[in-house]
Design a protein around this motif. Structure first.
Motif, PDB file in Angstrom:
ATOM      1  N   GLY A 119       0.934  -1.124   0.148  1.00 36.72           N
ATOM      2  CA  GLY A 119       0.016  -0.080   0.121  1.00 36.72           C
ATOM      3  C   GLY A 119       0.721   1.329   0.261  1.00 36.72           C
ATOM      4  N   GLY A 120       2.055   1.204  -0.409  1.00 35.71           N
ATOM      5  CA  GLY A 120       3.028   2.362  -0.633  1.00 35.71           C
ATOM      6  C   GLY A 120       4.072   2.426   0.640  1.00 35.71           C
ATOM      7  N   PHE A 121       3.731   1.640   1.675  1.00 39.75           N
ATOM      8  CA  PHE A 121       4.736   1.574   2.777  1.00 39.75           C
ATOM      9  C   PHE A 121       6.314   0.934   2.615  1.00 39.75           C
ATOM     10  N   ALA A 122       6.227   0.356   1.434  1.00 39.25           N
ATOM     11  CA  ALA A 122       7.528  -0.292   1.108  1.00 39.25           C
ATOM     12  C   ALA A 122       8.309   1.061   0.349  1.00 39.25           C
ATOM     13  N   VAL A 123       9.160   1.574   0.905  1.00 39.26           N
ATOM     14  CA  VAL A 123       9.508   3.153   0.659  1.00 39.26           C
ATOM     15  C   VAL A 123      10.836   2.805  -0.412  1.00 39.26           C
ATOM     16  N   ALA A 124      10.986   3.236  -1.543  1.00 35.06           N
ATOM     17  CA  ALA A 124      11.973   3.110  -2.550  1.00 35.06           C
ATOM     18  C   ALA A 124      12.994   4.255  -2.446  1.00 35.06           C
ATOM     19  N   ASP A 125      12.532   5.624  -1.933  1.00 37.95           N
ATOM     20  CA  ASP A 125      13.275   6.800  -1.949  1.00 37.95           C
ATOM     21  C   ASP A 125      12.599   7.828  -0.798  1.00 37.95           C
ATOM     22  N   TYR A 126      13.099   7.848   0.363  1.00 41.55           N
ATOM     23  CA  TYR A 126      12.492   8.934   1.220  1.00 41.55           C
ATOM     24  C   TYR A 126      12.393  10.275   0.897  1.00 41.55           C
ATOM     25  N   LEU A 127      13.206  10.592   0.113  1.00 42.08           N
ATOM     26  CA  LEU A 127      13.420  11.975  -0.454  1.00 42.08           C
ATOM     27  C   LEU A 127      12.619  12.418  -1.586  1.00 42.08           C
ATOM     28  N   SER A 128      11.905  11.603  -2.302  1.00 43.05           N
ATOM     29  CA  SER A 128      11.223  11.957  -3.232  1.00 43.05           C
ATOM     30  C   SER A 128       9.684  11.192  -3.093  1.00 43.05           C
ATOM     31  N   ILE A 129       8.625  12.089  -3.903  1.00 40.22           N
ATOM     32  CA  ILE A 129       7.400  11.804  -3.847  1.00 40.22           C
ATOM     33  C   ILE A 129       6.871  10.605  -4.872  1.00 40.22           C
ATOM     34  N   GLU A 130       6.142   9.773  -4.555  1.00 42.59           N
ATOM     35  CA  GLU A 130       5.647   8.792  -5.633  1.00 42.59           C
ATOM     36  C   GLU A 130       5.218   9.636  -6.897  1.00 42.59           C
ATOM     37  N   PRO A 131       5.828   9.346  -8.103  1.00 45.12           N
ATOM     38  CA  PRO A 131       6.041  10.211  -9.223  1.00 45.12           C
ATOM     39  C   PRO A 131       4.344  10.224  -9.861  1.00 45.12           C
ATOM     40  N   ALA A 132       3.766   9.592  -9.758  1.00 46.41           N
ATOM     41  CA  ALA A 132       2.179   9.522  -9.977  1.00 46.41           C
ATOM     42  C   ALA A 132       1.689  10.568  -9.347  1.00 46.41           C
ATOM     43  N   LEU A 133       1.932  11.056  -8.191  1.00 44.05           N
ATOM     44  CA  LEU A 133       1.332  11.920  -7.225  1.00 44.05           C
ATOM     45  C   LEU A 133       1.875  13.418  -7.419  1.00 44.05           C
ATOM     46  N   GLY A 134       3.005  13.213  -7.983  1.00 42.89           N
ATOM     47  CA  GLY A 134       3.500  14.881  -8.213  1.00 42.89           C
ATOM     48  C   GLY A 134       4.822  14.864  -7.784  1.00 42.89           C
ATOM     49  N   SER A 135       5.431  16.086  -7.574  1.00 46.62           N
ATOM     50  CA  SER A 135       6.911  16.480  -7.086  1.00 46.62           C
ATOM     51  C   SER A 135       7.047  16.758  -5.711  1.00 46.62           C
ATOM     52  N   MET A 136       8.235  17.108  -4.923  1.00 43.06           N
ATOM     53  CA  MET A 136       8.478  17.444  -3.793  1.00 43.06           C
ATOM     54  C   MET A 136       8.096  19.077  -3.943  1.00 43.06           C
ATOM     55  N   ALA A 137       8.349  19.609  -5.407  1.00 40.30           N
ATOM     56  CA  ALA A 137       7.789  20.934  -5.437  1.00 40.30           C
ATOM     57  C   ALA A 137       6.431  21.356  -5.214  1.00 40.30           C
TER      58      ALA A 137
END
Length: 596
Positions: A119-137
């Protein structure tokens, strides 16, 4: 804050952080060198902190109990299920404002593993947002909009594990010894010995606690799913990396972290590797790092453990003074107890939990809720029941079956992780579990609305940061569409992770639930009630009745489908009328002022 006061704070919290490092790593590592590395991280991240966040730091240092307030109401949702994208969330801030929300938890926001990701809790990159959801900006822009509405944004920080396609795991599989030591790898014989003492989190879909990974040369510790590799917190490099990660996220605008699976962090042979003292030292180290470099930020523990094990997650007195840990801890037992109370029409279990939920330290509060993104785990309250029930397993099994629709039940839950051998969990939305899905008569619908109001009142009146889960304010029912999706069909918790139906918020059901919630929020604000609840004495002859002291007020709950005697008198804040001698079935009265 004066320079001398700021320096005193920094020295105090640096001393607390150093003590945790000595406890965790003093026996086998050069703590002086480790301390130098961590100080450099703290200084670098503090120097990068945006001016708006520095101003918020100063404000909250001056008001450290800002989140322990009667108007602190929360909301929890998945971005994709609620608004599609992070940018889309900004268009719904007015919805949160209308609900009185001051705290927003966006679930599983960080970049997750490709494919199945828990459900998204296996994190591949702590410092990036899931690409389909947007960006850190996009997140930074959302944070600005939320701060203008006095809403603090919370994100999940999975401390126990990363995904198996995280850059650390990829390097480990490629043979990098530095990153291999970020994980725990045992030979198969040792893993089998350890397994005998370790409970299983997902016995049906992911049995066992280890996964053979040939590229790692042994069995990788995987408490949850095979693709979630447990981090080796005995390696101080993990501590440095996670402090750096946490502070970088805080500088992007996040104001709270939900610390995922905190009870599991430390692994020690001969134990069940849950709730060990070192797990608390890890979290206290993270808290101290935040207090130094980003003190506007909250830590929230997901510690799904019996109530007796929860207080240490708020902190402890270690002889050198009180060491704070998490600002917030889920009162999971109270949530479970509310559903048990409805199933058996008895207030006995919630009374026990409320009675055990007092005595919070300063600067701490519960997070209370009626439903969330996870299942109702019945076994979480076994320890609470063992004090007064000779067969708590059987009692909870009966409650679980009832909430799953057994017999003449009004509920429509579904079992989760049930292999028939042990207590399991139950899935379902609040409305479906409370009887709204099954209701076919006006009387049945009214009873369902009353059950929903009872559980919302339990969360609000017990003083915590009361949080609504997505769609529950609109009475949304179970979503079985996940069964047609091969990537989700195996995961029953998608039953209560529906896409937000924005037409539903205009329905009579939503207006009823929303109106009840608004009256509860207004009553709590009027009572000035926040923080630990107080259990009020009620007659032993009326086991259906629960009494909670909230601020200056008294709140009484009737968990049964029949009228019960009410000896207290007063004006009910929820209706504006005087109470009578009886409390109606499935009703709440919120009495203003002290008892006559």
């Amino acid at each position: 804050m004066s320079v001398s006061t700021r320096d005193d704070r920094s020295r105090r919290h640096r001393a607390t952080l150093r003590r945790q490092l000595d406890r965790l790593y003093g026996a086998g590592h050069d703590v002086a060198a480790l301390w130098s590395r961590i100080e450099a991280v703290l200084d670098d991240r503090a120097a990068e902190r945006p001016p708006t966040m520095q101003a918020l730091d100063a404000e909250r240092v001056g008001d450290p109990d800002w989140f322990v307030a009667p108007d602190m109401i929360g909301y929890s949702t998945y971005v994709d299920r609620f608004a599609g994208t992070v940018a889309g969330m900004a268009g719904h801030v007015d919805h949160f404002e209308r609900l009185g929300v001051r705290y927003l938890h966006l679930l599983a926001l960080l970049k997750a593993r490709a494919g199945d990701s828990d459900g998204g809790f296996a994190v591949a990159d702590y410092l990036s947002i899931e690409p389909a959801l947007g960006s850190m900006a996009d997140v930074e822009r959302l944070c600005e909009r939320l701060r203008a509405a006095r809403i603090s944004l919370c994100v999940d920080l999975a401390l126990n594990h990363t995904a198996d396609d995280h850059v650390w795991a990829i390097a480990a599989k490629a043979g990098d010894p530095h990153y291999r030591d970020f994980y725990i790898v045992l030979d198969e014989a040792e893993a089998a010995r350890r397994e005998t003492l370790l409970p299983q989190v997902f016995p049906t879909t992911a049995p066992g606690n280890f996964t053979i990974v040939p590229a790692m040369g042994g069995a990788v510790w995987t408490t949850f799913y095979p693709f979630q590799w447990d981090l080796n917190w005995a390696n101080p490099d993990v501590m440095v990396a996670m402090i750096d990660t946490m502070l970088r996220l805080a500088n992007h605008g996040f104001e709270a972290f939900r610390l995922d699976s905190t009870a599991f962090l430390w692994k020690q042979a001969g134990t069940d590797c849950r709730n060990l003292p070192q797990a608390h030292h890890i979290v206290r180290a993270l808290r101290a790092a935040l207090e130094i470099a980003a003190p506007a930020t909250l830590l929230k523990a997901e510690a799904i453990v019996p109530t007796a094990f929860v207080p240490p997650y708020f902190g402890a007195d270690e002889g050198d003074g009180f060491e704070p840990e998490c600002h917030l801890v889920y009162n999971n037992s109270l949530m479970v107890a509310g559903w048990v109370a409805l199933a058996e029409q008895s207030a006995a279990l919630p009374a026990a939990i409320v009675g055990a939920s007092g005595g919070l330290p300063n600067g701490a509060n519960w997070l209370t809720y009626a439903r969330c993104h996870d299942d109702i785990g019945w076994g979480a309250v076994l320890g609470d029941l063992r004090g007064f029930d000779p067969d708590p397993e059987a009692r909870l099994a009966r409650a679980g079956r009832f909430i799953e629709g057994a017999g003449d039940s009004w509920a429509r839950g579904e079992p989760f992780q049930s292999d028939g051998a042990a207590l399991h969990g139950t899935n379902g939305t609040m409305a479906s579990l409370a009887g709204l899905e099954a209701a076919v008569t006006d009387d049945a619908r009214e009873a369902a609305f009353r059950r929903i109001a009872l559980l919302n009142a339990l969360a609000v009146a017990s003083g915590g940061l009361a949080t609504t889960y997505m769609g529950d304010e609109a009475g949304m029912v179970n979503d079985r569409s996940y069964l047609a999706d091969p990537d989700r069909a195996h995961e029953g918790r998608w039953l209560h992770r529906p896409a937000m139906d924005w037409t539903a918020i205009e329905t009579p059901a939503a207006r009823r639930i929303d109106g009840d919630l608004a009256r509860l929020r207004a009553a709590r604000i009027a009572s000035n009630g926040a923080g630990a609840p107080t259990l009020l004495a009620t007659p032993a002859t009326v086991p259906q009745l629960l009494g909670i002291g909230c601020g200056s007020d008294r709140v009484f709950f009737n968990f049964s489908d029949r009228r019960v005697a009410l000896s207290d008198r007063g004006i009910d804040r929820l209706t504006g009328t005087a109470t009578g001698e009886m409390l109606e079935p499935l009703h709440i009265v919120w009495l203003s002022g002290a008892s006559a």
